[in-house]
Design an enzyme around this catalytic site. Structure first.
Site, PDB file in Angstrom:
ATOM      1  N   LYS A  39      24.471  54.860  72.810  1.00  0.00           N
ATOM      2  CA  LYS A  39      24.798  53.372  73.097  1.00  0.00           C
ATOM      3  C   LYS A  39      26.189  53.268  72.052  1.00  0.00           C
ATOM      4  CE  LYS A  39      20.178  51.744  72.991  1.00  0.00           C
ATOM      5  NZ  LYS A  39      19.079  50.579  72.235  1.00  0.00           N
TER       6      LYS A  39
ATOM      7  N   ASP B  18      20.419  44.013  73.245  1.00  0.00           N
ATOM      8  CA  ASP B  18      19.173  44.383  72.271  1.00  0.00           C
ATOM      9  C   ASP B  18      19.197  43.302  71.135  1.00  0.00           C
ATOM     10  OD1 ASP B  18      18.441  46.931  73.047  1.00  0.00           O
ATOM     11  OD2 ASP B  18      19.839  48.081  72.178  1.00  0.00           O
TER      12      ASP B  18
END
Length: 301
Positions: A99, A135
């Site tokens: 990420k 997220d």
């Protein structure tokens, strides 16, 4: 020390739940019939329900897309993004451990992803490959309306960054982080203005919200492990939040529940981040009720 990928001897090759013949047939169908290719990149990916969920959603709304899993060693991440541009891959998800590093391979990222310092989604817009982070909003969803005075985050990866930003946006006044590698926790603490807690003292920190943002508890080799000692839940109440969703009921959550804590699995976060990514790629909504039902069936809930 060898990485999890190296230990499991996963190579650069494409890895899906379907057989190799099935993968080849899907790829030929994509080329011949102009279906759009979508992907998830990470290591490991054996636990991921993303291929099943997004494939179902494409069929459900009649969208011409197929979704494949690309399990990569860290040293081959650049090659993956070369493939994204060459094939091309129309959009995708990013999971552990890519990420943060993925941000260097795209043409731009959103302000939120830039603030977090991590991305979990990529997509194309006006010929540019862009990164986004879905997220934060998905992590916040189960916490909205709660009064949280203190939180401890276990782990210092990309999802921990999203959790910090989400908690700050929710106005949590006392946010702490811990990690087995103290330098990583200290770096995030300094970057975001929160407190780093020594890993060996995590059970004594007394926070009312404890978040597992590590891979411990995930289906497979880590399933019987927890990043938080069970005794840390004793003598007080609170909310235990696990970002792991396979299995839905992890050792971390079982330990917390045994001491009277409320528990929140990672299922809602998984589904909501997937729905946000799907919207970015297609401009359409992934059916919510069906998505939750599919994931629960897959998990045997």
């Amino acid at each position: 020390m060898a990485s999890a990928c190296e230990k499991e001897r996963f190579g650069v090759s494409l890895r899906m739940r379907q057989s190799r013949r099935r993968r080849q047939r899907l790829f030929r169908r994509n080329v011949m019939h102009k279906e759009k290719l979508f992907a998830i990149v990470g290591c490991p990916l054996g636990h991921s329900l993303s291929p099943e969920l997004h494939s179902w959603a494409f069929d459900e709304i009649g969208y011409p897309g197929i979704y494949m899993a690309f399990e990569q060693k860290p040293e081959n991440l650049a090659r993956f993004y070369d493939a994204v541009r060459t094939l091309p891959v129309s959009g995708g998800n990013i999971t552990i451990p890519f990420k943060v590093d993925s941000m260097r391979y795209v043409d731009g990222v959103s302000e939120r992803a830039k603030r977090i310092g991590a991305m979990n989604t990529f997509y194309w817009k006006d010929g540019r490959l862009l990164g986004e982070n879905t997220d934060v909003t998905s992590f916040m969803a189960p916490l909205r309306g709660r009064k949280i005075d203190s939180a401890l985050i276990l782990g210092a990866g990309g999802v921990s960054r999203a959790a910090i930003v989400a908690l700050q946006e929710l106005g949590v006044p006392d946010i702490r982080i811990t990690n087995r590698t103290p330098e990583k926790a200290s770096a995030l603490a300094e970057e975001f203005g929160i407190q780093a807690v020594p890993y060996e003292e995590r059970a004594r920190c007394g926070c009312s919200l404890v978040i597992n943002a590590t891979c411990l508890g995930m289906k497979g080799r880590w399933q019987d492990m927890s990043a938080f000692p069970e005794e840390g839940f004793g003598g007080r109440g609170g909310l235990a939040y696990d970002i792991v969703y396979t299995p839905e009921d992890t050792k971390f959550l079982k330990d917390a529940r045994a001491h009277g804590w409320e528990c929140q699995s990672g299922l809602a976060m998984f589904v909501e981040q997937a729905r946000a990514a799907f919207r970015l790629w297609t401009g359409k909504d992934m059916p919510s009720e069906g998505a939750y039902a599919l994931v629960r069936r897959a998990l045997g809930c």
